[in-house]
Design a protein around this motif. Structure first.
Motif, mmCIF file in Angstrom:
data_model
loop_
_atom_site.group_PDB
_atom_site.id
_atom_site.type_symbol
_atom_site.label_atom_id
_atom_site.label_comp_id
_atom_site.label_asym_id
_atom_site.label_seq_id
_atom_site.Cartn_x
_atom_site.Cartn_y
_atom_site.Cartn_z
ATOM 1 N N ARG A 1 0.821 -1.212 0.000
ATOM 2 C CA ARG A 1 0.000 0.000 0.000
ATOM 3 C C ARG A 1 0.858 1.267 0.000
ATOM 4 N NH1 ARG A 1 -2.009 -3.277 3.491
ATOM 5 N NH2 ARG A 1 -1.443 -2.010 5.302
ATOM 6 N N TYR A 2 2.054 1.149 -0.542
ATOM 7 C CA TYR A 2 2.900 2.327 -0.738
ATOM 8 C C TYR A 2 2.769 2.750 -2.195
ATOM 9 C CZ TYR A 2 6.808 5.546 -0.337
ATOM 10 O OH TYR A 2 7.577 6.680 -0.309
ATOM 11 N N PHE A 3 2.220 3.954 -2.407
ATOM 12 C CA PHE A 3 1.907 4.416 -3.763
ATOM 13 C C PHE A 3 2.631 5.723 -4.103
ATOM 14 C CE2 PHE A 3 -1.927 2.161 -2.111
ATOM 15 C CZ PHE A 3 -1.813 1.023 -2.907
ATOM 16 N N GLY A 4 3.794 5.933 -3.498
ATOM 17 C CA GLY A 4 4.545 7.152 -3.752
ATOM 18 C C GLY A 4 5.741 6.924 -4.656
ATOM 19 N N PHE A 5 6.106 7.946 -5.420
ATOM 20 C CA PHE A 5 7.378 8.004 -6.137
ATOM 21 C C PHE A 5 7.612 6.888 -7.154
ATOM 22 C CE2 PHE A 5 8.112 9.888 -1.879
ATOM 23 C CZ PHE A 5 8.308 11.204 -2.281
ATOM 24 N N VAL A 6 6.618 6.209 -7.638
ATOM 25 C CA VAL A 6 6.779 5.066 -8.556
ATOM 26 C C VAL A 6 7.754 4.059 -7.945
ATOM 27 C CG1 VAL A 6 6.900 4.414 -10.987
ATOM 28 C CG2 VAL A 6 6.644 6.819 -10.395
ATOM 29 N N VAL A 7 7.419 3.571 -6.768
ATOM 30 C CA VAL A 7 8.268 2.650 -6.024
ATOM 31 C C VAL A 7 7.655 1.258 -6.049
ATOM 32 C CG1 VAL A 7 9.043 2.037 -3.704
ATOM 33 C CG2 VAL A 7 9.315 4.376 -4.534
ATOM 34 N N GLY A 8 8.435 0.289 -6.501
ATOM 35 C CA GLY A 8 8.017 -1.101 -6.405
ATOM 36 C C GLY A 8 8.645 -1.746 -5.189
ATOM 37 N N GLY A 9 8.208 -2.942 -4.846
ATOM 38 C CA GLY A 9 8.890 -3.724 -3.821
ATOM 39 C C GLY A 9 10.043 -4.468 -4.475
ATOM 40 N N ALA A 10 10.632 -5.400 -3.755
ATOM 41 C CA ALA A 10 11.702 -6.221 -4.327
ATOM 42 C C ALA A 10 11.260 -7.679 -4.292
ATOM 43 C CB ALA A 10 13.007 -6.035 -3.563
ATOM 44 N N LEU A 11 11.270 -8.314 -5.445
ATOM 45 C CA LEU A 11 10.840 -9.703 -5.564
ATOM 46 C C LEU A 11 11.671 -10.618 -4.669
ATOM 47 C CD1 LEU A 11 10.614 -9.627 -9.440
ATOM 48 C CD2 LEU A 11 8.648 -9.982 -7.923
ATOM 49 N N PRO A 12 11.082 -11.718 -4.177
ATOM 50 C CA PRO A 12 11.825 -12.610 -3.279
ATOM 51 C C PRO A 12 13.128 -13.138 -3.868
ATOM 52 C CG PRO A 12 9.483 -13.103 -3.158
ATOM 53 C CD PRO A 12 9.645 -12.103 -4.271
ATOM 54 N N GLY B 1 -1.348 6.165 7.941
ATOM 55 C CA GLY B 1 -0.592 4.921 7.884
ATOM 56 C C GLY B 1 -1.247 3.786 7.128
ATOM 57 N N THR B 2 -2.530 3.940 6.722
ATOM 58 C CA THR B 2 -3.164 2.875 5.945
ATOM 59 C C THR B 2 -2.453 2.693 4.611
ATOM 60 O OG1 THR B 2 -5.305 3.336 6.945
ATOM 61 C CG2 THR B 2 -5.310 2.088 4.880
ATOM 62 N N CYS B 3 -2.136 3.795 3.961
ATOM 63 C CA CYS B 3 -1.410 3.775 2.701
ATOM 64 C C CYS B 3 -0.554 5.029 2.652
ATOM 65 C CB CYS B 3 -2.360 3.704 1.497
ATOM 66 S SG CYS B 3 -3.483 5.121 1.347
ATOM 67 N N TRP B 4 0.228 5.164 1.597
ATOM 68 C CA TRP B 4 1.071 6.357 1.453
ATOM 69 C C TRP B 4 1.018 6.798 0.003
ATOM 70 C CZ3 TRP B 4 4.760 9.326 -0.686
ATOM 71 C CH2 TRP B 4 5.383 10.297 0.107
ATOM 72 N N ALA B 5 0.700 8.083 -0.197
ATOM 73 C CA ALA B 5 0.737 8.698 -1.521
ATOM 74 C C ALA B 5 1.312 10.090 -1.367
ATOM 75 C CB ALA B 5 -0.663 8.757 -2.136
ATOM 76 N N GLY B 6 1.968 10.564 -2.395
ATOM 77 C CA GLY B 6 2.600 11.873 -2.330
ATOM 78 C C GLY B 6 1.783 12.942 -3.014
#
Length: 458
Positions: A73-84, A414-419
């Motif tokens: 639920r992080y929707f800022g700065f065009v950020v992806g997670g990191a695959l396992p 804290g539910t999600c993050w957007a800029g």
């Protein structure tokens, strides 16, 4: 040195536990900057410290300042997670501690880059003969692409910029969209061209360059060295320039086309979005991130060039002690760093984990979730300002002050993050859906939180 196995396992176990916590973890929390600084500060002890104690102290100091940007639920700065698999490969890369300068310092690192680079070109539709520099981010990729462009357009004019520099060189025209990313301007500064050189092309309604305006700008200037910067993926709207028409137009004027495709170039992997980057193969250089939409660990990006010889001429260097650069430019020949970490292992692993179909599914899912965001917030009575063509959504909540208050409230909740961002003179919330683990439930939960907070602030 004591046996490192236990220490490494402790670090890996903590990292895995942190990843498991992300779905339920508050995404952004108020930070006590003074306390955080105090936890890291202090006098450096004179005596050595046992590694396990160092690790424990680091965990204690860092935990309050971690942002759950790898979560769903992080929707800022065009950020992806990191695959396992990519994360695990990065752990191995740190353990192997390879110097990825060339095939002498680490044959395995360069082989991984060569294989992953071939896969990337095939996925994106970039010519197989192009070179690939594994760099830190789109800033470094844009700089490498524009350095290659600078080399070639001046060489065509009879000027060796690597030997003679820019003093006395023929002037270079740099044409770029009015809504280009700021990294283009910084690259021009770093390359000695400056930002005043830019001839800005007006953008159309959704942020892509206006082709008629591009044609007029090209015609208005004097013939000579010309670089045109196009964009796939406007950072606010996701809009993509019409690459085929623009490249053909620039080619008729003898210019070099560089495409900043930090995240939008990934549209090429899906039949549903491929039309947005039609003609990308006609460009001369391309920049693309891996740690955004491909969900690779930081720092990972790619500088592609249709002319490997030009790429190497712009970026490589020689020294009496330096051996290992072969006939095909690779490794440090294609980047601005010689002391390079072996980031190609994580790229290789991430692509193997996803496969071709998985990369396509990732792009399609994020685009569908962005549309779900737009539909949910529109239904709630808020303004979606852009045409949602990829994974970017701009949302307005009335006047600028109220929009900024909603953005701040969402970040504190804290539910999600957007800029927040400014587009066309107005303030908006910018939502970027880029994480491979984001679900429809995550979007619906985020829409409900945004609606609740925005309604409360009326």
């Amino acid at each position: 040195m004591e046996e490192p196995g236990r220490l490494f396992r402790l670090a890996a176990d903590h990292a895995a536990g942190y990843r498991r916590s992300l779905p339920g973890r508050p995404v952004g929390v108020p930070i006590d900057q003074a306390a955080l600084a105090e936890a890291f500060c202090g006098v450096l002890p004179a005596a050595p410290c046992p590694p396990e104690r160092v690790l424990a102290d680091l965990l204690t100091a860092a935990e309050p300042g971690l942002v759950a940007s790898a979560g769903p639920r992080y929707f800022g700065f065009v950020v992806g997670g990191a695959l396992p698999a990519a994360t695990a490969a990065d752990i191995l890369a740190a353990g192997w501690d390879q110097l990825a300068t060339n095939a002498v310092t680490s044959p395995a690192a360069i082989a991984a880059e060569a294989a992953a680079g071939g896969w990337l070109k095939d996925l994106l539709g970039i010519p197989a003969s192009a070179s690939v520099g594994f760099v830190t981010g789109a800033q470094a990729a844009n700089t490498a692409g524009l350095a290659s462009a600078r080399h070639q357009v001046l060489a065509d004019a009879g000027w060796d910029v690597e030997r003679r520099g820019l003093l006395g060189a023929p002037p270079i025209r740099v044409i770029a969209g009015a809504e280009r990313h700021g990294t283009i301007d910084r690259s021009l500064r770093l390359l000695g061209l400056g930002t005043e050189v830019v001839e800005a092309v007006p953008a159309g309604p959704n942020g892509a360059v206006d082709l008629g305006a591009l044609r007029a700008v090209l015609r208005a200037g004097s013939p000579g060295p010309t670089i045109v910067c196009l964009q796939s993926g406007n950072v606010n709207t996701g809009a993509c320039d019409q690459l085929r028409e623009a490249c053909e137009l620039v080619r008729r004027h003898g210019g070099w086309v560089h495409v900043d495709g930090a995240f939008g170039l990934w549209a090429a992997v899906s039949p549903a979005t491929r039309h947005l980057v039609d003609g990308l193969e006609l460009a001369d250089s391309w920049a693309c991130d891996g740690h955004k939409w491909l969900n690779l660990p930081y720092d990972s990006a790619f500088a592609f060039c249709a002319r490997p010889d030009v790429h190497a001429a712009a970026m490589s260097y020689t020294a009496a002690y330096l051996v290992g650069s072969g006939a095909v430019p690779a490794g440090a020949d294609l980047t601005a760093e010689s002391s390079r970490r072996a980031r190609g292992f994580a790229v290789w692993a991430g692509l193997r984990e996803l496969g071709r179909d998985g990369v396509t599914a990732l792009v399609d899912r994020c685009c569908a979730l962005a549309r779900r965001f737009a539909e949910g917030l529109t239904t709630a009575g808020f303004e979606v300002a852009n045409e949602v063509v990829l994974n970017q959504v701009l949302v307005g909540f009335g006047d600028d002050a109220r929009t900024d208050r909603v953005v701040a409230a969402v970040q504190a909740d804290g539910t999600c993050w957007a800029g927040g961002t400014t587009w066309r003179g107005r303030r908006f919330m910018r939502i970027s859906v880029s994480n491979a683990t984001t679900t429809e439930t995550d979007v619906d939960r985020s829409v409900a939180a945004i609606t609740r907070l925005a309604t409360h602030l009326r």
